[in-house]
Design a protein around this motif. Structure first.
Motif, PDB file in Angstrom:
ATOM      1  N   SER A 107       0.844  -1.199   0.000  1.00 34.59           N
ATOM      2  CA  SER A 107       0.000   0.000   0.000  1.00 34.59           C
ATOM      3  C   SER A 107       0.878   1.246   0.000  1.00 34.59           C
ATOM      4  CB  SER A 107      -0.868   0.021   1.248  1.00 34.59           C
ATOM      5  OG  SER A 107      -1.699  -1.100   1.304  1.00 34.59           O
ATOM      6  N   PRO A 108       0.317   2.378  -0.440  1.00 34.61           N
ATOM      7  CA  PRO A 108       1.066   3.632  -0.313  1.00 34.61           C
ATOM      8  C   PRO A 108       1.535   3.797   1.135  1.00 34.61           C
ATOM      9  CG  PRO A 108      -0.895   3.974  -1.616  1.00 34.61           C
ATOM     10  CD  PRO A 108      -0.995   2.579  -1.051  1.00 34.61           C
ATOM     11  N   LEU A 109       2.722   4.324   1.305  1.00 31.37           N
ATOM     12  CA  LEU A 109       3.352   4.296   2.619  1.00 31.37           C
ATOM     13  C   LEU A 109       4.090   5.594   2.902  1.00 31.37           C
ATOM     14  CD1 LEU A 109       4.098   2.371   5.021  1.00 31.37           C
ATOM     15  CD2 LEU A 109       6.009   1.577   3.631  1.00 31.37           C
ATOM     16  N   LEU A 110       3.766   6.204   4.034  1.00 30.91           N
ATOM     17  CA  LEU A 110       4.491   7.362   4.536  1.00 30.91           C
ATOM     18  C   LEU A 110       5.204   6.932   5.805  1.00 30.91           C
ATOM     19  CD1 LEU A 110       5.259  10.370   4.724  1.00 30.91           C
ATOM     20  CD2 LEU A 110       3.068  10.758   5.891  1.00 30.91           C
ATOM     21  N   ILE A 111       6.505   7.034   5.815  1.00 28.85           N
ATOM     22  CA  ILE A 111       7.313   6.609   6.957  1.00 28.85           C
ATOM     23  C   ILE A 111       7.932   7.853   7.583  1.00 28.85           C
ATOM     24  CG2 ILE A 111       9.225   5.157   7.721  1.00 28.85           C
ATOM     25  CD1 ILE A 111       8.867   3.662   4.957  1.00 28.85           C
ATOM     26  N   LEU A 112       7.657   8.062   8.861  1.00 29.70           N
ATOM     27  CA  LEU A 112       8.153   9.225   9.594  1.00 29.70           C
ATOM     28  C   LEU A 112       9.020   8.731  10.740  1.00 29.70           C
ATOM     29  CD1 LEU A 112       4.644  10.879   9.932  1.00 29.70           C
ATOM     30  CD2 LEU A 112       6.328  11.341   8.156  1.00 29.70           C
ATOM     31  N   HIS A 113      10.181   9.345  10.926  1.00 27.84           N
ATOM     32  CA  HIS A 113      11.070   8.873  11.988  1.00 27.84           C
ATOM     33  C   HIS A 113      11.998   9.996  12.442  1.00 27.84           C
ATOM     34  CE1 HIS A 113      12.605   4.852  13.598  1.00 27.84           C
ATOM     35  NE2 HIS A 113      13.197   5.792  14.320  1.00 27.84           N
ATOM     36  N   GLU A 130      13.184   0.700   1.902  1.00 29.68           N
ATOM     37  CA  GLU A 130      13.886  -0.003   0.830  1.00 29.68           C
ATOM     38  C   GLU A 130      13.218  -1.321   0.456  1.00 29.68           C
ATOM     39  OE1 GLU A 130      17.889  -0.343   2.266  1.00 29.68           O
ATOM     40  OE2 GLU A 130      18.266   1.811   2.032  1.00 29.68           O
ATOM     41  N   LYS A 131      12.664  -2.030   1.430  1.00 26.23           N
ATOM     42  CA  LYS A 131      12.152  -3.382   1.184  1.00 26.23           C
ATOM     43  C   LYS A 131      10.670  -3.454   0.834  1.00 26.23           C
ATOM     44  CE  LYS A 131      16.088  -5.316   2.051  1.00 26.23           C
ATOM     45  NZ  LYS A 131      16.898  -5.880   1.007  1.00 26.23           N
ATOM     46  N   ALA A 132       9.877  -2.474   1.241  1.00 27.70           N
ATOM     47  CA  ALA A 132       8.442  -2.504   0.938  1.00 27.70           C
ATOM     48  C   ALA A 132       8.259  -2.538  -0.578  1.00 27.70           C
ATOM     49  CB  ALA A 132       7.739  -1.303   1.540  1.00 27.70           C
ATOM     50  N   SER A 133       7.325  -3.343  -1.050  1.00 33.75           N
ATOM     51  CA  SER A 133       7.153  -3.514  -2.496  1.00 33.75           C
ATOM     52  C   SER A 133       6.377  -2.374  -3.156  1.00 33.75           C
ATOM     53  CB  SER A 133       6.463  -4.846  -2.792  1.00 33.75           C
ATOM     54  OG  SER A 133       5.164  -4.874  -2.230  1.00 33.75           O
ATOM     55  N   THR A 134       5.719  -1.532  -2.369  1.00 34.98           N
ATOM     56  CA  THR A 134       4.969  -0.431  -2.958  1.00 34.98           C
ATOM     57  C   THR A 134       5.892   0.532  -3.704  1.00 34.98           C
ATOM     58  OG1 THR A 134       3.397   1.355  -2.521  1.00 34.98           O
ATOM     59  CG2 THR A 134       5.071   0.964  -0.842  1.00 34.98           C
ATOM     60  N   LYS A 135       5.364   1.089  -4.773  1.00 35.39           N
ATOM     61  CA  LYS A 135       6.117   2.109  -5.520  1.00 35.39           C
ATOM     62  C   LYS A 135       5.849   3.496  -4.938  1.00 35.39           C
ATOM     63  CE  LYS A 135       7.746  -0.816  -8.496  1.00 35.39           C
ATOM     64  NZ  LYS A 135       8.626  -1.698  -7.786  1.00 35.39           N
ATOM     65  N   ASP A 136       4.714   3.636  -4.256  1.00 33.23           N
ATOM     66  CA  ASP A 136       4.322   4.917  -3.659  1.00 33.23           C
ATOM     67  C   ASP A 136       4.726   4.920  -2.194  1.00 33.23           C
ATOM     68  OD1 ASP A 136       3.160   7.227  -2.737  1.00 33.23           O
ATOM     69  OD2 ASP A 136       1.104   6.679  -3.273  1.00 33.23           O
ATOM     70  N   LYS A 137       5.950   5.348  -1.955  1.00 36.50           N
ATOM     71  CA  LYS A 137       6.449   5.373  -0.584  1.00 36.50           C
ATOM     72  C   LYS A 137       7.300   6.613  -0.368  1.00 36.50           C
ATOM     73  CE  LYS A 137       9.813   1.888  -2.019  1.00 36.50           C
ATOM     74  NZ  LYS A 137      10.315   0.548  -1.760  1.00 36.50           N
ATOM     75  N   THR A 138       7.181   7.134   0.843  1.00 37.53           N
ATOM     76  CA  THR A 138       7.909   8.347   1.217  1.00 37.53           C
ATOM     77  C   THR A 138       8.543   8.112   2.578  1.00 37.53           C
ATOM     78  OG1 THR A 138       6.253   9.692   0.076  1.00 37.53           O
ATOM     79  CG2 THR A 138       7.677  10.833   1.658  1.00 37.53           C
ATOM     80  N   LEU A 139       9.803   8.460   2.711  1.00 38.68           N
ATOM     81  CA  LEU A 139      10.512   8.383   3.988  1.00 38.68           C
ATOM     82  C   LEU A 139      10.912   9.789   4.392  1.00 38.68           C
ATOM     83  CD1 LEU A 139      12.052   6.938   6.307  1.00 38.68           C
ATOM     84  CD2 LEU A 139      13.974   6.688   4.719  1.00 38.68           C
ATOM     85  N   LYS A 140      10.518  10.190   5.604  1.00 39.38           N
ATOM     86  CA  LYS A 140      10.912  11.492   6.149  1.00 39.38           C
ATOM     87  C   LYS A 140      11.625  11.260   7.473  1.00 39.38           C
ATOM     88  CE  LYS A 140       7.859  14.776   4.061  1.00 39.38           C
ATOM     89  NZ  LYS A 140       8.791  15.797   3.720  1.00 39.38           N
ATOM     90  N   SER A 167      -0.381  16.780   4.187  1.00 37.98           N
ATOM     91  CA  SER A 167      -0.019  16.989   2.776  1.00 37.98           C
ATOM     92  C   SER A 167       0.044  15.654   2.029  1.00 37.98           C
ATOM     93  CB  SER A 167       1.334  17.693   2.665  1.00 37.98           C
ATOM     94  OG  SER A 167       1.256  18.979   3.209  1.00 37.98           O
ATOM     95  N   TRP A 168       0.642  14.652   2.655  1.00 33.19           N
ATOM     96  CA  TRP A 168       0.748  13.340   2.035  1.00 33.19           C
ATOM     97  C   TRP A 168      -0.637  12.757   1.785  1.00 33.19           C
ATOM     98  CZ3 TRP A 168      -0.370   8.186   3.188  1.00 33.19           C
ATOM     99  CH2 TRP A 168       0.313   7.229   2.441  1.00 33.19           C
ATOM    100  N   LEU A 169      -1.525  12.856   2.773  1.00 33.83           N
ATOM    101  CA  LEU A 169      -2.889  12.350   2.623  1.00 33.83           C
ATOM    102  C   LEU A 169      -3.673  13.141   1.586  1.00 33.83           C
ATOM    103  CD1 LEU A 169      -3.727  11.689   6.384  1.00 33.83           C
ATOM    104  CD2 LEU A 169      -3.351   9.952   4.606  1.00 33.83           C
ATOM    105  N   ASP A 170      -3.567  14.482   1.650  1.00 32.08           N
ATOM    106  CA  ASP A 170      -4.275  15.335   0.686  1.00 32.08           C
ATOM    107  C   ASP A 170      -3.893  14.992  -0.752  1.00 32.08           C
ATOM    108  OD1 ASP A 170      -5.774  16.763   2.519  1.00 32.08           O
ATOM    109  OD2 ASP A 170      -4.439  18.516   2.524  1.00 32.08           O
TER     110      ASP A 170
END
Length: 175
Positions: A107-113, A130-140, A167-170
């Motif tokens: 699934s689309p993924l936003l990763i915050l850390h 790096e490992k999640a198969s989704t193409k829609d991913k963001t790491l912050k 913003s990511w959800l919008d």
């Protein structure tokens, strides 16, 4: 975001704050040494409810803002007792299991850390990204951010994180 299609539930996206149990990939600094962990694992089968698992006060590692760190003790939904032995061992096991299956995240993924997190290693979020198969991913990664980036940081940082989430959800709702 979850949609029900027929009898199946389908996740349309995830904001990773706690996708991996509690944060997954527990930092080495807070894990018990391997020999101690082995003994605790064996003991958990005999004394599952024993509260022998070493407890560390993580407030100093989780809350960067000193004022908020002092207020953390008043959080009524925060478990303040020692973790039961079997619970701690099972959390470590499930963390390991999730790490083995992280490529199934599609699934689309936003990763915050928080980049300065000493409770959950920021490399775990990098690993998920790096490992999640989704193409829609963001790491912050938030410079100087500790573990509790939505409650233990200065207000300005918390608003930045919340704005990033909105913003990511919008963007995904409008597209």
């Amino acid at each position: 975001m979850k949609t029900v299609v027929g009898k199946k539930e389908r996740w349309e996206g995830k904001v990773k704050g706690r996708l991996m149990p509690p944060g997954g990939g527990i930092a080495e600094e807070v894990k018990p040494p391997a020999p101690v962990l082995k003994v605790l694992t064996l003991m958990s089968n005999v004394l599952p409810k024993a509260k022998l698992f070493p407890q560390k006060d993580l407030a100093e590692l989780a809350f960067r803002d000193l004022r908020k760190r002092k207020m953390a003790v008043y959080n009524v939904i925060c478990y303040k007792d020692q973790t039961r032995l079997k619970t701690a061992v099972e959390l470590l096991k499930v963390t390991s299991e999730i790490e083995k299956q992280v490529e199934k995240v599609s699934s689309p993924l936003l990763i915050l850390h928080g980049a300065a997190d000493k409770v959950t290693d920021p490399l775990v979020s990098q690993f998920l990204y790096e490992k999640a198969s989704t193409k829609d991913k963001t790491l912050k990664l938030y410079d100087d951010g500790y573990h509790c980036i939505l409650e233990g940081e200065p207000d300005e940082r918390i608003f930045t994180v919340l704005n990033d989430i909105v913003s990511w959800l919008d963007y995904r709702v409008s597209s």
